[in-house]
Design a protein around this motif. Sequence first.
Motif, short mmCIF file in Angstrom:
data_model
loop_
_atom_site.label_atom_id
_atom_site.label_comp_id
_atom_site.label_asym_id
_atom_site.label_seq_id
_atom_site.Cartn_x
_atom_site.Cartn_y
_atom_site.Cartn_z
N GLN A 5 44.81 46.40 26.87
CA GLN A 5 44.47 45.98 28.08
C GLN A 5 46.05 46.39 29.19
N VAL A 6 46.75 45.64 28.02
CA VAL A 6 48.39 45.64 29.08
C VAL A 6 48.74 46.51 28.56
N ALA A 7 49.25 47.83 28.09
CA ALA A 7 49.14 48.85 27.74
C ALA A 7 48.83 50.24 28.17
N ASN A 8 46.65 49.78 28.75
CA ASN A 8 46.71 51.14 29.92
C ASN A 8 47.65 50.77 31.36
N LEU A 9 47.24 49.45 31.54
CA LEU A 9 47.35 49.19 33.27
C LEU A 9 49.37 49.26 32.97
N ILE A 10 50.02 49.01 32.26
CA ILE A 10 51.10 49.98 32.09
C ILE A 10 51.09 50.84 32.40
N LEU A 11 50.56 51.94 31.07
CA LEU A 11 50.61 53.22 31.74
C LEU A 11 50.33 53.81 33.38
N LYS A 12 49.98 53.29 33.40
CA LYS A 12 49.07 53.77 34.90
C LYS A 12 50.17 53.30 36.27
N GLY A 13 51.10 52.38 35.65
CA GLY A 13 51.91 51.77 36.88
C GLY A 13 51.94 50.74 37.67
N MET A 14 50.86 49.42 36.83
CA MET A 14 50.92 48.60 37.25
C MET A 14 52.50 47.68 37.15
N SER A 15 52.56 47.01 38.57
CA SER A 15 53.03 46.03 38.17
C SER A 15 52.90 44.61 37.48
N TYR A 16 54.07 43.54 36.84
CA TYR A 16 53.55 42.11 36.03
C TYR A 16 52.84 41.67 37.25
N PRO A 17 52.66 41.59 38.07
CA PRO A 17 52.19 40.88 38.57
C PRO A 17 50.28 41.50 38.88
N GLN A 18 50.51 42.60 38.23
CA GLN A 18 49.00 42.96 38.83
C GLN A 18 48.40 42.39 37.26
N ILE A 19 49.05 43.03 36.43
CA ILE A 19 48.80 42.92 35.16
C ILE A 19 48.76 41.13 34.68
N VAL A 20 49.34 40.30 35.12
CA VAL A 20 49.15 39.28 34.64
C VAL A 20 47.77 38.99 35.71
N GLN A 21 47.63 38.82 36.58
CA GLN A 21 46.78 38.45 37.72
C GLN A 21 44.84 39.38 36.98
N MET A 22 45.29 40.62 36.36
CA MET A 22 44.36 41.54 35.92
C MET A 22 43.81 41.04 34.73
N THR A 23 44.39 40.98 33.74
CA THR A 23 44.42 40.70 32.30
C THR A 23 44.29 38.81 31.40
N GLY A 24 45.49 38.27 32.06
CA GLY A 24 45.79 36.45 32.34
C GLY A 24 46.83 37.00 31.15
N ALA A 25 47.40 37.68 30.64
CA ALA A 25 48.20 38.10 29.92
C ALA A 25 50.00 37.27 30.64
#
Length: 100
Positions: free
Chosen positions: A47-67
């Motif tokens: 899921q994190v890889a998918n969001l990185i490839l979509k250009g999401m920022s670290y804070p957005q990814i943390v919020q969306m995934t809890g990673a």
Amino acid sequence: MSQQWKDESTDQLCDAITSITDREEAYRFLEDVATFAEIKAFSQRLQVANLILKGMSYPQIVQMTGASTATISRVKKCVEYGPDGYKDILKKLGKFEEGK
């Protein structure tokens, strides 16, 4: 990445994974071969890889995934410098298109 981890046992694991024919079979195999925490960690990394490839920022990814940021950083390194395993799988799943 070093090829030293590839051997007869890891070949067998890869062959087992590629022989899986449906989601229920995959769930059964994963439940036998990994802990629930390991399965959740694998799914979170994808899921994190998918969001990185979509250009999401670290804070957005943390919020969306809890990673953790450490997990995001490790996955980002694989996405940017790895053998494209994440990209290949996400393309097959229809989640990633090159150039977007």
